[in-house]
Design an enzyme around this catalytic site. Structure first.
Site, PDB file in Angstrom:
ATOM      1  N   ARG A 235       0.854  -1.192   0.000  1.00 57.75           N
ATOM      2  CA  ARG A 235       0.000   0.000   0.000  1.00 57.75           C
ATOM      3  C   ARG A 235       0.892   1.245   0.000  1.00 57.75           C
ATOM      4  O   ARG A 235       1.897   1.303   0.714  1.00 57.75           O
ATOM      5  CB  ARG A 235      -0.905   0.018   1.237  1.00 57.75           C
ATOM      6  CG  ARG A 235      -2.078  -0.960   1.147  1.00 57.75           C
ATOM      7  CD  ARG A 235      -3.077  -0.504   0.102  1.00 57.75           C
ATOM      8  NE  ARG A 235      -4.203  -1.408  -0.051  1.00 57.75           N
ATOM      9  CZ  ARG A 235      -4.289  -2.331  -0.996  1.00 57.75           C
ATOM     10  NH1 ARG A 235      -3.281  -2.518  -1.829  1.00 57.75           N
ATOM     11  NH2 ARG A 235      -5.365  -3.082  -1.101  1.00 57.75           N
ATOM     12  N   GLU A 264      -3.179   8.187  -6.216  1.00 57.85           N
ATOM     13  CA  GLU A 264      -3.088   7.541  -7.520  1.00 57.85           C
ATOM     14  C   GLU A 264      -4.102   8.156  -8.485  1.00 57.85           C
ATOM     15  O   GLU A 264      -5.259   8.373  -8.099  1.00 57.85           O
ATOM     16  CB  GLU A 264      -3.335   6.031  -7.369  1.00 57.85           C
ATOM     17  CG  GLU A 264      -2.273   5.355  -6.512  1.00 57.85           C
ATOM     18  CD  GLU A 264      -2.538   3.867  -6.256  1.00 57.85           C
ATOM     19  OE1 GLU A 264      -3.641   3.375  -6.604  1.00 57.85           O
ATOM     20  OE2 GLU A 264      -1.655   3.193  -5.713  1.00 57.85           O
ATOM     21  N   HIS A 282      -0.213   0.164 -10.017  1.00 58.14           N
ATOM     22  CA  HIS A 282      -1.055  -0.604  -9.085  1.00 58.14           C
ATOM     23  C   HIS A 282      -1.669  -1.825  -9.780  1.00 58.14           C
ATOM     24  O   HIS A 282      -2.890  -1.980  -9.848  1.00 58.14           O
ATOM     25  CB  HIS A 282      -2.166   0.271  -8.507  1.00 58.14           C
ATOM     26  CG  HIS A 282      -2.700  -0.256  -7.196  1.00 58.14           C
ATOM     27  ND1 HIS A 282      -3.200   0.572  -6.225  1.00 58.14           N
ATOM     28  CD2 HIS A 282      -2.819  -1.520  -6.701  1.00 58.14           C
ATOM     29  CE1 HIS A 282      -3.600  -0.154  -5.194  1.00 58.14           C
ATOM     30  NE2 HIS A 282      -3.383  -1.429  -5.466  1.00 58.14           N
TER      31      HIS A 282
END
Length: 543
Positions: A235, A264, A282
């Site tokens: 994370r 993001e 991601h």
């Protein structure tokens, strides 16, 4: 047949949709990309919602939940879901932690290799017409030390693969047993600093919580070995990205790789400027197999839950009672009864509740531990806690929200496991400390035919069935008192089913009695008992 309504707010694999199609009990609607503002107006119209990372399920969104029962995350990460608020609303929060495990593991291995051998940069260089082999001098993994933070499902699989490369492994995970580390063949360290200061390659595999947010910052980078490699596929919020940038730019780190970011997409982030920080958008779960896996798991579990069947992966329910062996289900009910008894027995405001499981049948952990979660308890502790709170809070307390309600009331919850307790080998023990400095300890176990019984309260030895309507009284131990109570009950048409009496010491000391009666006892009758000579206190207790 009653139909349950399910809303899907992010794209999920078609295999998951097919499960919903085949389920006759559900209707579903896909609103991928719906804004929180629009979602808030309609969320309460659905029995369940399925999300991925594109939907933020926060307290504002959950203000009016209507008929909503379940929040399902098609994936493992739940940092976009306010679990505490959902739990207080009585909602089940579930995820699909196993569906994309291997996708995340394999990306981690790819990122470790990319950072050690600078593979992406070498690829770009050759495609640009260059042939500069010296520029891409790398680090091999053989005989290097891996430092891994978190050895749960994903971390444990990363360990296995890194050991196949010939790496030594140091691990830090305060929520894992020593036996687990031994089974993986890793050295479990007592502190994060110990791992960071000795590792050649460091990889993170922990959830993002208030406890872990920003856990890797400048002081942590400073203590790392010169020339170390740092990888984060867990994370983004775990890492101070400015500190990571400085550690790589200064040459403190050989390189770094990250699949996740604090925001993001990471537009304008400084670390994107460096050639030896390797990044991906991601994509830890982005394999066809991984996406299929999480979609299938979450859809199956939501349908099971709505239809009243057993389900798994509820993160705010640390167990499923139905999945416990039958004998342990009886202990679960006994724990709840002990909680109810304690709540009605004590005086003062509860400040601490300690629950101890004694004996080999409680050696196994029946719930996965998570960082900074009220659900760091076994099901028996949760059962006792619910029983304790439901006496006052009634229907507003559930197995889901009982730890949060205790936390809101500043009740400290403690849990322990022992091999024996005094003369007992199989026992549950509940101790409640109140603001007046008093402690009340209750012990119970199962007897023949799995009947739960209360064996003692403090120093008083008893033999009480852990269910039913009781009149409790404490008295000066003198002849005739029990007879007076029995006479009074008879005069009020109250039938006695059983009678338990205990005292500590010799004749003349205090005694306690529990009178099992067939029906509820009025406050007027209890008051009459309290007014009898030598009665110190009397209560009606329903277990």
């Amino acid at each position: 047949m009653k139909k349950f309504d399910i809303l899907i707010t992010d794209h999920i694999a078609e295999e998951g949709i097919e499960i919903l199609e085949k389920a006759e009990s559900v209707n579903y609607e896909i609103r991928a990309g719906i804004s929180n503002a629009d979602l808030k107006h309609i969320l309460g119209n659905y029995d369940a919602v399925i999300t991925r990372s594109g939907t933020t399920v926060d307290a504002d969104l959950l203000e009016n939940t209507g008929k909503l029962k379940i929040i399902g995350r098609a994936g493992v990460g739940l940092d976009n879901v306010d679990i505490e608020t959902a739990s207080k609303k009585g909602l089940i929060v579930m995820n699909a932690p196993t569906g994309n495990t291997y996708a995340a593991v394999e990306l981690t291995m790819g990122m470790i290799l990319a950072a050690c051998r600078k593979i992406p940069a070498a690829n770009s260089s050759v495609k640009a017409g260059e042939w500069n082999r010296k520029k891409f001098m790398g680090i091999q993994l053989l005989d290097k030390t891996l430092g891994i933070v978190g050895i749960g499902r994903i971390g444990g699989n990363v360990v296995t693969r890194c050991k196949a490369f010939g790496m030594k492994v140091l691990a830090y995970d305060p929520y894992v047993k020593q036996s687990c580390a031994e089974n993986l063949g890793v050295t479990l360290c007592n502190s994060l600093d110990e791992v960071l200061s000795q590792a050649d390659v460091i990889t993170l595999h922990t959830p993002l919580t208030e406890e872990t947010k920003g856990m890797i910052a400048k002081p942590q980078f400073d203590m790392m070995k010169d020339g170390a490699v740092f990888v984060n596929c867990a994370r983004g919020g775990l890492v101070d990205e400015d500190a990571l940038y400085e550690a790589v730019k200064s040459g403190k780190l050989f390189s770094a790789a990250t699949d996740v970011f604090s925001y993001e997409p990471p537009k304008g982030m400084k670390l994107l400027e460096l050639d030896n920080i390797f990044v991906t958008p991601h994509i830890g779960a982005n394999t066809h197999e991984g996406q299929k896996g999480v979609a299938v798991i979450i859809c199956e579990q939501i349908v099971n839950a709505l239809e009243g069947r057993s389900y798994a992966n509820a993160v705010n329910i640390p167990y499923m009672k139905s999945l416990l062996p039958e004998e342990l289900q009886r202990y679960f009910e006994l724990a709840r009864s002990m909680g109810r008894l304690a709540s009605q027995f004590i005086t003062g405001r509860p400040e601490e509740i300690r629950f101890t499981m004694v004996g080999k049948r409680f050696e196994e952990d029946f719930g996965e531990r998570t960082f900074d979660s009220p659900f760091n308890y076994q099901p028996f502790t949760i059962a006792a806690l619910k029983g304790f709170l439901e006496v006052v809070l009634e229907d507003s307390v559930s197995f889901i929200n009982s730890p949060y309600l205790a936390k809101d009331r500043n009740i400290n919850i403690m849990e322990a496991k022992n091999d024996h307790y005094d003369k007992y080998n199989d026992l549950l023990v509940l101790t409640v400390k109140t603001n007046d400095g008093k402690e009340t300890t209750i012990g119970g176990t199962l007897f023949a035919e799995n009947i739960g019984k209360i064996l003692f309260i403090d120093n008083y030895t008893l033999d009480l069935e852990a269910s039913g309507n009781y009149i409790y009284f404490r008295n000066n131990d003198r002849p005739g008192i029990v007879g007076k109570v029995a006479t009074l009950l008879g005069e009020n048409n109250i039938n006695i089913a059983n009678f338990g009496l205990a005292r500590v010491g010799s004749k003349g000391s205090e005694a306690i009695s529990f009178v099992l009666v067939d029906d509820k006892v009025s406050s007027e009758v209890v008051k009459k008992i309290s007014n009898l000579e030598d009665i110190i206190e009397a209560k009606y207790i329903r277990i």
